[in-house]
Scaffold this motif. Structure first.
Motif, PDB file in Angstrom:
ATOM      1  N   ALA A   1      18.110  23.060  -5.895  1.00  0.00           N
ATOM      2  CA  ALA A   1      19.386  23.679  -6.271  1.00  0.00           C
ATOM      3  C   ALA A   1      19.251  24.497  -7.552  1.00  0.00           C
ATOM      4  CB  ALA A   1      20.429  22.582  -6.455  1.00  0.00           C
ATOM      5  N   ASN A   2      18.219  24.233  -8.329  1.00  0.00           N
ATOM      6  CA  ASN A   2      18.061  24.904  -9.624  1.00  0.00           C
ATOM      7  C   ASN A   2      17.044  26.045  -9.613  1.00  0.00           C
ATOM      8  OD1 ASN A   2      19.748  23.498 -11.753  1.00  0.00           O
ATOM      9  ND2 ASN A   2      18.854  21.783 -10.636  1.00  0.00           N
ATOM     10  N   LEU A   3      16.543  26.411  -8.429  1.00  0.00           N
ATOM     11  CA  LEU A   3      15.467  27.410  -8.399  1.00  0.00           C
ATOM     12  C   LEU A   3      15.867  28.707  -9.095  1.00  0.00           C
ATOM     13  CD1 LEU A   3      12.595  28.149  -7.429  1.00  0.00           C
ATOM     14  CD2 LEU A   3      13.626  28.990  -5.313  1.00  0.00           C
ATOM     15  N   PHE A   4      17.088  29.161  -8.827  1.00  0.00           N
ATOM     16  CA  PHE A   4      17.502  30.441  -9.414  1.00  0.00           C
ATOM     17  C   PHE A   4      18.436  30.260 -10.622  1.00  0.00           C
ATOM     18  CE2 PHE A   4      16.592  31.402  -4.888  1.00  0.00           C
ATOM     19  CZ  PHE A   4      15.424  32.105  -5.118  1.00  0.00           C
ATOM     20  N   ALA A   5      18.645  29.011 -11.039  1.00  0.00           N
ATOM     21  CA  ALA A   5      19.502  28.766 -12.210  1.00  0.00           C
ATOM     22  C   ALA A   5      18.755  29.179 -13.480  1.00  0.00           C
ATOM     23  CB  ALA A   5      19.855  27.289 -12.281  1.00  0.00           C
ATOM     24  N   GLU A   6      19.525  29.402 -14.540  1.00  0.00           N
ATOM     25  CA  GLU A   6      18.869  29.695 -15.816  1.00  0.00           C
ATOM     26  C   GLU A   6      18.154  28.432 -16.286  1.00  0.00           C
ATOM     27  OE1 GLU A   6      20.093  31.122 -20.208  1.00  0.00           O
ATOM     28  OE2 GLU A   6      21.455  31.661 -18.574  1.00  0.00           O
ATOM     29  N   LYS A   7      16.909  28.559 -16.723  1.00  0.00           N
ATOM     30  CA  LYS A   7      16.133  27.358 -17.072  1.00  0.00           C
ATOM     31  C   LYS A   7      16.010  27.236 -18.586  1.00  0.00           C
ATOM     32  CE  LYS A   7      14.304  27.600 -12.598  1.00  0.00           C
ATOM     33  NZ  LYS A   7      14.454  28.980 -12.211  1.00  0.00           N
ATOM     34  N   LYS A   8      16.176  26.012 -19.055  1.00  0.00           N
ATOM     35  CA  LYS A   8      15.972  25.773 -20.495  1.00  0.00           C
ATOM     36  C   LYS A   8      14.545  25.295 -20.701  1.00  0.00           C
ATOM     37  CE  LYS A   8      20.700  24.623 -21.663  1.00  0.00           C
ATOM     38  NZ  LYS A   8      21.561  23.567 -21.152  1.00  0.00           N
ATOM     39  N   THR A   9      13.808  25.996 -21.560  1.00  0.00           N
ATOM     40  CA  THR A   9      12.437  25.565 -21.818  1.00  0.00           C
ATOM     41  C   THR A   9      12.416  24.641 -23.036  1.00  0.00           C
ATOM     42  OG1 THR A   9      12.092  27.549 -23.116  1.00  0.00           O
ATOM     43  CG2 THR A   9      11.341  27.619 -20.861  1.00  0.00           C
ATOM     44  N   THR A  10      11.502  23.690 -23.023  1.00  0.00           N
ATOM     45  CA  THR A  10      11.356  22.830 -24.200  1.00  0.00           C
ATOM     46  C   THR A  10      10.127  23.252 -25.003  1.00  0.00           C
ATOM     47  OG1 THR A  10      10.173  21.232 -22.849  1.00  0.00           O
ATOM     48  CG2 THR A  10      12.503  20.802 -23.226  1.00  0.00           C
ATOM     49  N   SER A  11       9.139  23.848 -24.346  1.00  0.00           N
ATOM     50  CA  SER A  11       8.021  24.425 -25.094  1.00  0.00           C
ATOM     51  C   SER A  11       7.313  25.442 -24.203  1.00  0.00           C
ATOM     52  CB  SER A  11       7.041  23.344 -25.562  1.00  0.00           C
ATOM     53  OG  SER A  11       6.321  22.846 -24.482  1.00  0.00           O
ATOM     54  N   THR A  12       6.718  26.425 -24.861  1.00  0.00           N
ATOM     55  CA  THR A  12       6.041  27.495 -24.127  1.00  0.00           C
ATOM     56  C   THR A  12       4.756  27.860 -24.863  1.00  0.00           C
ATOM     57  OG1 THR A  12       8.206  28.392 -23.559  1.00  0.00           O
ATOM     58  CG2 THR A  12       6.350  29.832 -23.187  1.00  0.00           C
ATOM     59  N   THR A  13       3.667  27.985 -24.105  1.00  0.00           N
ATOM     60  CA  THR A  13       2.446  28.568 -24.675  1.00  0.00           C
ATOM     61  C   THR A  13       2.123  29.770 -23.793  1.00  0.00           C
ATOM     62  OG1 THR A  13       0.965  27.336 -23.234  1.00  0.00           O
ATOM     63  CG2 THR A  13       1.562  26.280 -25.327  1.00  0.00           C
ATOM     64  N   GLN A  14       1.084  30.517 -24.127  1.00  0.00           N
ATOM     65  CA  GLN A  14       0.791  31.660 -23.264  1.00  0.00           C
ATOM     66  C   GLN A  14       0.533  31.220 -21.835  1.00  0.00           C
ATOM     67  OE1 GLN A  14      -2.262  34.486 -24.339  1.00  0.00           O
ATOM     68  NE2 GLN A  14      -2.084  35.475 -22.340  1.00  0.00           N
ATOM     69  N   TYR A  15      -0.136  30.064 -21.675  1.00  0.00           N
ATOM     70  CA  TYR A  15      -0.578  29.670 -20.337  1.00  0.00           C
ATOM     71  C   TYR A  15       0.247  28.543 -19.734  1.00  0.00           C
ATOM     72  CZ  TYR A  15      -4.571  32.412 -21.902  1.00  0.00           C
ATOM     73  OH  TYR A  15      -5.363  33.418 -22.395  1.00  0.00           O
ATOM     74  N   ASP A  16       1.378  28.187 -20.348  1.00  0.00           N
ATOM     75  CA  ASP A  16       2.164  27.080 -19.788  1.00  0.00           C
ATOM     76  C   ASP A  16       3.611  27.117 -20.259  1.00  0.00           C
ATOM     77  OD1 ASP A  16       2.338  24.844 -18.137  1.00  0.00           O
ATOM     78  OD2 ASP A  16       2.132  23.473 -19.829  1.00  0.00           O
ATOM     79  N   ILE A  17       4.463  26.470 -19.455  1.00  0.00           N
ATOM     80  CA  ILE A  17       5.886  26.361 -19.795  1.00  0.00           C
ATOM     81  C   ILE A  17       6.324  24.938 -19.498  1.00  0.00           C
ATOM     82  CG2 ILE A  17       8.221  27.068 -19.081  1.00  0.00           C
ATOM     83  CD1 ILE A  17       7.041  29.805 -18.369  1.00  0.00           C
ATOM     84  N   LYS A  18       7.163  24.389 -20.379  1.00  0.00           N
ATOM     85  CA  LYS A  18       7.772  23.083 -20.102  1.00  0.00           C
ATOM     86  C   LYS A  18       9.274  23.246 -20.060  1.00  0.00           C
ATOM     87  CE  LYS A  18       4.385  19.656 -21.212  1.00  0.00           C
ATOM     88  NZ  LYS A  18       4.282  19.346 -19.792  1.00  0.00           N
ATOM     89  N   LEU A  19       9.899  22.602 -19.077  1.00  0.00           N
ATOM     90  CA  LEU A  19      11.336  22.764 -18.873  1.00  0.00           C
ATOM     91  C   LEU A  19      12.091  21.479 -19.167  1.00  0.00           C
ATOM     92  CD1 LEU A  19      11.435  24.584 -15.408  1.00  0.00           C
ATOM     93  CD2 LEU A  19      11.687  25.607 -17.679  1.00  0.00           C
ATOM     94  N   GLU A  20      13.351  21.662 -19.593  1.00  0.00           N
ATOM     95  CA  GLU A  20      14.225  20.501 -19.765  1.00  0.00           C
ATOM     96  C   GLU A  20      14.388  19.769 -18.421  1.00  0.00           C
ATOM     97  OE1 GLU A  20      17.332  21.330 -22.927  1.00  0.00           O
ATOM     98  OE2 GLU A  20      18.539  20.787 -21.168  1.00  0.00           O
ATOM     99  N   LEU A  21      14.377  20.531 -17.345  1.00  0.00           N
ATOM    100  CA  LEU A  21      14.566  19.932 -16.023  1.00  0.00           C
ATOM    101  C   LEU A  21      13.406  19.008 -15.627  1.00  0.00           C
ATOM    102  CD1 LEU A  21      16.891  20.269 -13.965  1.00  0.00           C
ATOM    103  CD2 LEU A  21      15.329  21.703 -12.651  1.00  0.00           C
TER     104      LEU A  21
END
Ligand code: IPD
Length: 255
Positions: free
Chosen positions: A3-23
């Protein structure tokens, strides 16, 4: 997740090669709540943290969203991966170095509604139907998937592998969700999957599913906790792929 595929995503941390999401965290908490309610004695080892008694005889190994970067970019190729591991279990496949062995595995792709399952000693299944790895034995016909993990070092290690394999196999695939790549091997869609520096929660469930589908799940622990070099493949191509990926003189130099 779906249900959240196209929702706005909140990131908790980002590096060049990775992303972490609140979800990621929310999904893990939901899974933890259900598991600890049913199995209060368990230890939970997840991508988003640990909980429970580390000395427990069994543990749940969870990746709440495998394929986080795909998911963040709206690409419907991601899954949930959950493994039950038991310490000192004697039957079946080889244990991990810390003595745990996966005995139950579940991987779910909500976008394709595909559910892979395995229980140690029984055949693996996709949506309840038994599956088998491919029997292709020629590299020229093989579809081999690779993962690049999350840092520059793994790019340095994997790019020569990709460079060598690309000329020998039919196609290389980099699809961005290791657990799905492993169950694609188990289902005979891919003939092999290789990655260096991959974490236990990405591979614990997929490893049992590959083995229970007649494949080979080779892994070697690295110096970092819960981190591995892996090759999951059909039986016929295992040696050929291993010799191209793990030659100590040519590839991952630390062995
Ligand atoms: C990652 C994906 C990626 C693989 C990385 C994993 P995540 O998991 O499976 O394909 O190359 O090693 O860490 O971060 O999406 O759960």
């Amino acid at each position: 997740m779906k249900a959240n595929l196209f929702a706005e995503k909140k990131t908790t941390s980002t590096t060049q090669y990775d992303i972490k999401l609140e979800l990621d965290v929310e999904c893990q908490r939901t899974i933890e709540t259900i598991l600890t309610r049913e199995y209060p004695e368990s230890f939970i080892l997840g991508e988003e943290g640990d909980t429970g008694d580390e000395g427990a005889s069994h543990r749940w190994v969870i990746d709440p969203i495998d394929g986080t970067v795909n998911f963040t970019y709206g690409i419907p190729h991601a899954c949930v991966s959950i493994a039950l591991q038991e310490k000192g279990s004697e039957a079946g496949t080889e244990a991990y170095r810390d003595g745990y062995q996966t005995t139950v595995a579940v991987i779910y792709d909500p976008f394709c509604e595909e559910l892979w399952t395995a229980t140690l000693g029984e055949p693996a299944a996709l949506n309840g139907i038994p599956i088998q790895v491919s029997n292709r034995d020629r590299l020229e016909e093989a579809l081999v998937s690779v993962g690049f993990s999350k840092n520059e070092q793994t790019l340095d290690q994997m790019l020569p592998v990709v460079n060598a394999l690309a000329y020998e196999v039919r196609k290389i695939r980099t699809m961005g969700a290791a657990a799905l790549a492993m169950v694609y091997v188990a289902s005979g869609r891919f003939d092999g999957y290789v990655e260096n520096n991959i974490r236990l929660w990405d591979i614990a469930a997929g490893g049992l599913i590959v083995e229970s589908a007649g494949g080979v799940f080779w892994r070697r622990a690295t110096e970092d906790p819960h981190t591995f070099q892996i090759l999951a493949s059909n039986r016929a191509l295992h040696e050929k792929l291993a010799s191209r990926c793990f030659n100590p003189d040519k590839m991952w130099g630390q062995e």
